[in-house]
Write an enzyme that holds these catalytic residues in place. Sequence first.
Site, PDB file in Angstrom:
ATOM      1  N   SER A 189      29.393 -46.059 -55.776  1.00 41.61           N
ATOM      2  CA  SER A 189      29.490 -47.356 -55.097  1.00 41.61           C
ATOM      3  C   SER A 189      29.337 -48.529 -56.049  1.00 41.61           C
ATOM      4  O   SER A 189      28.552 -48.470 -57.013  1.00 41.61           O
ATOM      5  CB  SER A 189      28.398 -47.465 -54.022  1.00 41.61           C
ATOM      6  OG  SER A 189      28.554 -46.483 -53.032  1.00 41.61           O
ATOM      7  N   HIS A 226      24.746 -47.991 -46.728  1.00 41.94           N
ATOM      8  CA  HIS A 226      24.497 -46.565 -46.959  1.00 41.94           C
ATOM      9  C   HIS A 226      23.063 -46.169 -46.594  1.00 41.94           C
ATOM     10  O   HIS A 226      22.842 -45.098 -46.021  1.00 41.94           O
ATOM     11  CB  HIS A 226      24.808 -46.203 -48.408  1.00 41.94           C
ATOM     12  CG  HIS A 226      26.272 -46.228 -48.720  1.00 41.94           C
ATOM     13  ND1 HIS A 226      27.164 -45.356 -48.140  1.00 41.94           N
ATOM     14  CD2 HIS A 226      27.010 -47.036 -49.539  1.00 41.94           C
ATOM     15  CE1 HIS A 226      28.385 -45.611 -48.590  1.00 41.94           C
ATOM     16  NE2 HIS A 226      28.314 -46.622 -49.435  1.00 41.94           N
TER      17      HIS A 226
END
Length: 458
Positions: A310, A384
């Site tokens: 990410s 997340h």
Amino acid sequence: MNMMFLQELFNNITQRDALLRRRHPETETPDHQQLVKACHKLLESDGEASSIALASRALAIYQRLPATEKNSFFIRLITDFAADPGPIDAAYTAYRQARDNPTLQRLFEASEPRRQELFRRLNLASDGTYELVKMREDLLALLREQPELKAIDDDFAHLFGSWFNRGFLMLKRIDWNTPASILEKIIRYEAVHEIQDWDDLRRRLDARDRRCFAFFHPAIGDEPLIFVEVALHKGLPSRIQPILSGERAGESSAKKAIDEPEDADTAAFFGISNCQTGLRGISFGNFLIKQVVQELSQELPQLKYFVTLSPVPGFAQWLQEQRNDEQLPESLRKSLKGLETPGWHQDKTREEPLKAAIRPLAARYLAEEKNRHGLPLNPVARFHLGNGAELHRINWLGDISEKGFNQAAGLMVNYLYVLDDIERNHENYTAKGTVACSNEVRDLARRARKLAKGETTK
């Protein structure tokens, strides 16, 4: 009565209305007054067939409005299509006296703004759902300067939360055989790592170690809502460039390239893109990741790890603030000034001191820095961690593109989804704001606290 026949009849009426408008287009640009009148007619309509035609007509007018007239229309939605105070007062008085479910229901119905029913009726038109999503996109662009329009956005969010319920979403795998009309949208909507051209797209979709999945909604056809790109890997990936360039997965002898998907032990989510701005705030990503994990687990049961690679948007800006913070030790601020030297990452004498300072600061930023709501400052971390992932690893020079340096000093992060821990992590995050971290990240955060005090970390 044959319901299929009725549905085809209604669709034909809508299509005929649209065809007539194409054959006999309006020569003058409409104004918001015309749209308001069309909306009143729609609300007064009793027949479903006529309502479909009127909804189609109203949406066609809206599409042709100039931006200023759209703004005026939204203002009229606030003033002309709000709930009527008289029926609310009467219903509330009745409820206070009876305190029963029938009077509560009447109070609920009286309190609903008329524009919610207007949106429901506009949704009858062919492509009505998608046009309303685009309408909300126009509205969102105005909210910062006109916060009084938020009541309309609340109505949209309320309705879209039901219309785009998980039960209506369809998961589809995207590959090189997917219709070109959808592939073009994937190129256009990719928001994390830009797709350069069709060759770039093919590298991401056609390789045996790649997967791509998207959510669709039956009411808006081939418009994807959100999609995720996956790289099958041996070991957890730490750098994005090998993935984007199409190199076979694997970055060292410890992370060997895979010859077949069955050789992989890791599924790495390296790009999650929301496609419809008008659906901002409607959660799809958590459902998408969990369902993709299920799909991949069934296809490739040998997979052990489900992890992201990410970006860290906003970290470079936060680092700049730290460089300007005179309360921090001079030695730390001096180390961070090395970021101002072009090509610093190619000079080991500059890179090592920066690495020693920036990785701990990144751990602090992701795990400890909070916004006014008490949630992590970083939006990707919020997503997340809220889904139940663990902040697992901070990857130095994970993205050496210009964008990677500009937004995060080249850092990328692995968020790890451990299936047995997802629910517990999610509950702890939601109830207590607890950030699930690996021991490595916790050690880095402790090192950051020492750096902030001017203490040595060795």
